[in-house]
Design a protein around this motif. Sequence first.
Motif, PDB file in Angstrom:
ATOM      1  N   GLN A 250      23.910  45.178  12.637  1.00  0.00           N
ATOM      2  CA  GLN A 250      24.607  44.147  13.401  1.00  0.00           C
ATOM      3  C   GLN A 250      25.915  44.697  13.967  1.00  0.00           C
ATOM      4  O   GLN A 250      26.545  45.569  13.365  1.00  0.00           O
ATOM      5  N   GLY A 251      26.302  44.154  15.115  1.00  0.00           N
ATOM      6  CA  GLY A 251      27.548  44.593  15.748  1.00  0.00           C
ATOM      7  C   GLY A 251      28.761  44.397  14.858  1.00  0.00           C
ATOM      8  O   GLY A 251      29.656  45.239  14.806  1.00  0.00           O
ATOM      9  N   LEU A 252      28.791  43.268  14.135  1.00  0.00           N
ATOM     10  CA  LEU A 252      29.920  42.997  13.245  1.00  0.00           C
ATOM     11  C   LEU A 252      30.003  44.010  12.104  1.00  0.00           C
ATOM     12  O   LEU A 252      31.078  44.341  11.632  1.00  0.00           O
ATOM     13  N   SER A 253      28.837  44.482  11.669  1.00  0.00           N
ATOM     14  CA  SER A 253      28.804  45.485  10.597  1.00  0.00           C
ATOM     15  C   SER A 253      29.385  46.802  11.093  1.00  0.00           C
ATOM     16  O   SER A 253      30.124  47.481  10.377  1.00  0.00           O
ATOM     17  N   GLU A 254      29.054  47.169  12.323  1.00  0.00           N
ATOM     18  CA  GLU A 254      29.592  48.396  12.911  1.00  0.00           C
ATOM     19  C   GLU A 254      31.115  48.296  13.049  1.00  0.00           C
ATOM     20  O   GLU A 254      31.841  49.246  12.751  1.00  0.00           O
ATOM     21  N   LEU A 255      31.568  47.132  13.491  1.00  0.00           N
ATOM     22  CA  LEU A 255      33.005  46.925  13.643  1.00  0.00           C
ATOM     23  C   LEU A 255      33.697  46.955  12.282  1.00  0.00           C
ATOM     24  O   LEU A 255      34.792  47.528  12.137  1.00  0.00           O
ATOM     25  N   SER A 256      33.079  46.373  11.279  1.00  0.00           N
ATOM     26  CA  SER A 256      33.635  46.394   9.921  1.00  0.00           C
ATOM     27  C   SER A 256      33.765  47.830   9.424  1.00  0.00           C
ATOM     28  O   SER A 256      34.759  48.191   8.792  1.00  0.00           O
ATOM     29  N   LEU A 257      32.760  48.645   9.707  1.00  0.00           N
ATOM     30  CA  LEU A 257      32.797  50.052   9.306  1.00  0.00           C
ATOM     31  C   LEU A 257      33.930  50.791  10.024  1.00  0.00           C
ATOM     32  O   LEU A 257      34.677  51.563   9.405  1.00  0.00           O
ATOM     33  N   LEU A 258      34.080  50.541  11.314  1.00  0.00           N
ATOM     34  CA  LEU A 258      35.156  51.180  12.080  1.00  0.00           C
ATOM     35  C   LEU A 258      36.531  50.824  11.497  1.00  0.00           C
ATOM     36  O   LEU A 258      37.414  51.692  11.384  1.00  0.00           O
ATOM     37  N   LEU A 259      36.705  49.584  11.136  1.00  0.00           N
ATOM     38  CA  LEU A 259      37.986  49.147  10.570  1.00  0.00           C
ATOM     39  C   LEU A 259      38.239  49.791   9.210  1.00  0.00           C
ATOM     40  O   LEU A 259      39.376  50.143   8.881  1.00  0.00           O
ATOM     41  N   LYS A 260      37.170  49.949   8.417  1.00  0.00           N
ATOM     42  CA  LYS A 260      37.305  50.611   7.118  1.00  0.00           C
ATOM     43  C   LYS A 260      37.670  52.085   7.288  1.00  0.00           C
ATOM     44  O   LYS A 260      38.485  52.627   6.541  1.00  0.00           O
ATOM     45  N   ILE A 261      37.077  52.721   8.300  1.00  0.00           N
ATOM     46  CA  ILE A 261      37.384  54.133   8.572  1.00  0.00           C
ATOM     47  C   ILE A 261      38.839  54.266   9.004  1.00  0.00           C
ATOM     48  O   ILE A 261      39.559  55.157   8.540  1.00  0.00           O
ATOM     49  N   GLN A 262      39.270  53.375   9.894  1.00  0.00           N
ATOM     50  CA  GLN A 262      40.663  53.409  10.349  1.00  0.00           C
ATOM     51  C   GLN A 262      41.621  53.230   9.183  1.00  0.00           C
ATOM     52  O   GLN A 262      42.597  53.972   9.035  1.00  0.00           O
ATOM     53  N   GLU A 263      41.341  52.246   8.349  1.00  0.00           N
ATOM     54  CA  GLU A 263      42.194  51.963   7.199  1.00  0.00           C
ATOM     55  C   GLU A 263      42.237  53.148   6.237  1.00  0.00           C
ATOM     56  O   GLU A 263      43.300  53.523   5.742  1.00  0.00           O
ATOM     57  N   ASP A 299      40.450  45.768  21.593  1.00  0.00           N
ATOM     58  CA  ASP A 299      41.213  44.661  20.993  1.00  0.00           C
ATOM     59  C   ASP A 299      40.939  44.364  19.520  1.00  0.00           C
ATOM     60  O   ASP A 299      41.526  43.439  18.963  1.00  0.00           O
ATOM     61  N   ALA A 300      40.065  45.135  18.872  1.00  0.00           N
ATOM     62  CA  ALA A 300      39.711  44.773  17.495  1.00  0.00           C
ATOM     63  C   ALA A 300      40.253  45.744  16.447  1.00  0.00           C
ATOM     64  O   ALA A 300      39.943  45.616  15.264  1.00  0.00           O
ATOM     65  N   HIS A 301      41.076  46.692  16.864  1.00  0.00           N
ATOM     66  CA  HIS A 301      41.598  47.673  15.909  1.00  0.00           C
ATOM     67  C   HIS A 301      42.717  47.069  15.046  1.00  0.00           C
ATOM     68  O   HIS A 301      43.308  46.049  15.386  1.00  0.00           O
ATOM     69  N   LEU A 302      42.980  47.748  13.931  1.00  0.00           N
ATOM     70  CA  LEU A 302      44.080  47.336  13.058  1.00  0.00           C
ATOM     71  C   LEU A 302      45.400  47.894  13.586  1.00  0.00           C
ATOM     72  O   LEU A 302      45.407  48.803  14.424  1.00  0.00           O
ATOM     73  N   SER A 303      46.496  47.394  13.070  1.00  0.00           N
ATOM     74  CA  SER A 303      47.806  47.911  13.486  1.00  0.00           C
ATOM     75  C   SER A 303      48.119  49.234  12.791  1.00  0.00           C
ATOM     76  O   SER A 303      48.929  50.018  13.266  1.00  0.00           O
ATOM     77  N   LYS A 304      47.454  49.485  11.658  1.00  0.00           N
ATOM     78  CA  LYS A 304      47.701  50.715  10.887  1.00  0.00           C
ATOM     79  C   LYS A 304      47.350  51.963  11.715  1.00  0.00           C
ATOM     80  O   LYS A 304      46.187  52.190  12.043  1.00  0.00           O
ATOM     81  N   GLY A 305      48.361  52.763  12.047  1.00  0.00           N
ATOM     82  CA  GLY A 305      48.134  54.011  12.775  1.00  0.00           C
ATOM     83  C   GLY A 305      47.543  53.815  14.156  1.00  0.00           C
ATOM     84  O   GLY A 305      46.935  54.727  14.716  1.00  0.00           O
ATOM     85  N   ARG A 306      47.739  52.635  14.718  1.00  0.00           N
ATOM     86  CA  ARG A 306      47.110  52.293  15.986  1.00  0.00           C
ATOM     87  C   ARG A 306      47.348  53.325  17.084  1.00  0.00           C
ATOM     88  O   ARG A 306      46.402  53.809  17.710  1.00  0.00           O
ATOM     89  N   SER A 307      48.599  53.663  17.326  1.00  0.00           N
ATOM     90  CA  SER A 307      48.914  54.583  18.431  1.00  0.00           C
ATOM     91  C   SER A 307      48.270  55.951  18.230  1.00  0.00           C
ATOM     92  O   SER A 307      47.760  56.561  19.178  1.00  0.00           O
ATOM     93  N   VAL A 308      48.271  56.430  16.991  1.00  0.00           N
ATOM     94  CA  VAL A 308      47.690  57.751  16.678  1.00  0.00           C
ATOM     95  C   VAL A 308      46.187  57.735  16.926  1.00  0.00           C
ATOM     96  O   VAL A 308      45.633  58.624  17.592  1.00  0.00           O
ATOM     97  N   PHE A 309      45.499  56.717  16.410  1.00  0.00           N
ATOM     98  CA  PHE A 309      44.045  56.677  16.508  1.00  0.00           C
ATOM     99  C   PHE A 309      43.565  56.352  17.919  1.00  0.00           C
ATOM    100  O   PHE A 309      42.545  56.870  18.371  1.00  0.00           O
TER     101      PHE A 309
END
Length: 335
Positions: A250-263, A299-309
């Motif tokens: 599911q698309g939401l699962s992919e987005l959840s994974l991306l957010l976990k990787i970013q974090e 628009d769905a990224h976290l603020s943590k390290g946003r500019s770097v990533f």
Amino acid sequence: MPLAPSLTTADMQRHSLTSWWPVECWPQVFNKLIRRYKYLEKGFEEEIKKLLLFLKGFTESERNKLAMLTGILLANGNISASILNSLFNENLVKEGVSAAFAVKLFKSWINEKDINSVAAMLRKVGMDNRLLELFPANKRSCEHFSKYFTDAGLKELSDFARNQQSIGARKELQKELQEQMARGDPQKEIIAFTKEEMKKANLSEQSMISMIWTSLMSCVEWNKKEELVTEQAIKHLKQYSPLLKAFTSQGLSELSLLLKIQEYCYDNIHFMKAFQKIVVLLYKADVLNEEAILKWYNDAHLSKGRSVFLEQMKKFVEWLKNAEEESESEEEETD
């Protein structure tokens, strides 16, 4: 030990449960006495624990008043939630006294405060995962607890207990996943096991992929050198890409994974430069698609390290957009 120079435990047992003085007044008396005679605080709590062990010695009316009093004392912070240990007495539990007493106690406690305050106090003393012990072993289920307390008008408490059970189940599942990965169990077996447990615990795919990511990254001892850890991570994640793919339908699962990787990359400084390479790897492995990556970037990224990533992903995102435009153009020409 006497509760105060002129008030003994016997006095409390003999008088506080009678109807000649409202229950709500007693907490004020105890509070004033304890504030004045600080050395009585510990002794007072011990005496409450003893009273709860002998609930069968009271009438139902007296037990109800004691439950109300105890709930108010807990809300005011006069005693610790550790006193609830007394309610797990086998005889009290077996005869249903503990559960009935708990209903009155928690109603009084929540009425004075709220469920969040109650939950915080329970967690502080490790009681948050023990509430099911108010019932005999043959009735010690989340379903029975939920029905009993919901029917008694305490749905917020039953919801809290259910949530705690779910958290406990997730922790156990994550621990088992880490052990399976550490042993090097075949991925087909891990996938089958995880899907079965996911179904049992009624977990969403988004919750599951987050747990899998955490387990994957916890079962490895990572190199401390930035240039080497990226290579190590790519090799590890490439190996387990089929597992990740099985839980990103599911698309939401992919987005959840991306957010976990970013974090994860933000919280673990050695991974800061690895983010883009990990995402590209998972894109090539068909774990992440362009839609999820573009959604994250826009628009769905976290603020943590946003500019770097975002800077790391800039060129790859431009490539994705161009590829998408070319694909759309080809489809129009075909039409």
